[in-house]
Design an enzyme around this catalytic site. Structure first.
Site, PDB file in Angstrom:
ATOM      1  N   ASP A  57       0.898  -1.102  -0.037  1.00 32.26           N
ATOM      2  CA  ASP A  57      -0.045   0.112  -0.043  1.00 32.26           C
ATOM      3  C   ASP A  57       0.897   1.232  -0.215  1.00 32.26           C
ATOM      4  OD1 ASP A  57      -2.329   1.645   0.003  1.00 32.26           O
ATOM      5  OD2 ASP A  57      -2.671   1.266   2.062  1.00 32.26           O
ATOM      6  N   GLU A  76     -11.062   4.475  -1.257  1.00 33.62           N
ATOM      7  CA  GLU A  76     -11.375   4.896   0.266  1.00 33.62           C
ATOM      8  C   GLU A  76     -12.207   5.913   0.377  1.00 33.62           C
ATOM      9  OE1 GLU A  76      -6.717   4.929  -0.367  1.00 33.62           O
ATOM     10  OE2 GLU A  76      -8.432   3.683  -0.819  1.00 33.62           O
TER      11      GLU A  76
END
Length: 262
Positions: free
Chosen positions: A189, A247
């Site tokens: 990530d 997100e």
């Protein structure tokens, strides 16, 4: 005079239309959303507040979450980033995919590439069995300092070790310096253009064993095409794609799971 007023009204109308169009783009288009949140809005707010977004997230957690409760910390970060300021955590929707993967693997040794504010490190650590450890790599020293405070506040510092520096320098040190034999789980990530070379580096350093699992975030937005090309065309990996959303937004995204077959 009347003509000047008409021109002015026309200009105002065009500007309002462009603003409305941009708002729609921000909600639906990943590139526009990232430009707005990560460059324009963040820079303006940082200047006005004389404080980084990451520090504001930490302050909100310290004031509103329950100390020693990792779930409370994760939920509080999600609340801030969904209601106040967007941030590049894995988020609540993709966080469930991360949770399920960790629960299925039951890893003893985890590597996270990209700590940021510590959200996913806390999310992973809260599910680890006794004696398991998570090594999380962060290049940005400010982010690492924020994450350290966040992880300690959540009470999972005994399971998490923050390693500061570039991933390409730290990965080759894992065996000798950090006494890692092989990794059970790797969460990618960080910089998307590092996904592919770091995966190759993990293989070259013999850090993957048969059954090691890689899970990569943001493979659609902002995207990691070289990683997907490499991992999906490599007979050493078995891949699964998990469609989701960026997100805290409606923008399409996905996570990619790759099981190392040895």
């Amino acid at each position: 005079m009347l003509e000047s007023s008409s021109v002015l009204l026309f200009i105002v109308f065009v500007l309002l239309f462009l603003l409305l169009l941009f708002v729609v783009l921000v909600r639906k288009n990943g590139t526009a959303a990232l430009i707005w949140n990560e460059i324009i809005r963040e820079k303006i707010t940082n200047f006005i507040m004389n404080q980084s977004k990451e520090q504001r997230i930490l302050n909100f957690v310290l004031q509103n979450a329950v100390r020693g409760d990792p779930c409370s910390v994760v939920d509080t970060i999600d609340k801030y980033c969904s209601q106040k300021e967007w941030a590049m955590n894995v988020g609540c929707e993709k966080g469930l995919i991360l949770d399920k993967t960790v629960e299925e693997i039951k890893p003893s040794v985890v590597l996270e590439l990209g700590t940021y504010c510590g959200y996913s490190a806390i999310r992973i650590a809260r599910l680890l069995k006794a004696g398991a450890r998570l090594l999380t790599v962060e290049f940005n020293p400010e982010f690492a300092a924020i994450a350290k405070q966040m992880i300690e506040f959540a009470g999972v510092q005994d399971k998490v070790n923050i390693l500061e520096g570039p991933s390409e320098e730290i990965i080759p040190q894992l065996k000798k310096k950090y006494e890692v034999d092989t990794l059970d789980f790797v969460f990618l990530d960080h910089w998307k253009d590092r996904y592919s070379p770091d995966t190759i580096l993990l293989q070259e350093c013999n850090l993957l064993r048969k059954g090691s699992v890689l899970l990569a975030d943001n493979v659609i937005c902002p995207g990691a095409p070289e990683f997907l090309k490499y991992i999906r065309n490599n007979p050493s990996f078995q891949c699964t794609n998990y469609p989701a959303h960026l997100e805290y937004m409606e923008v399409q995204d996905a996570m990619e799971k790759a099981v190392f077959l040895g």
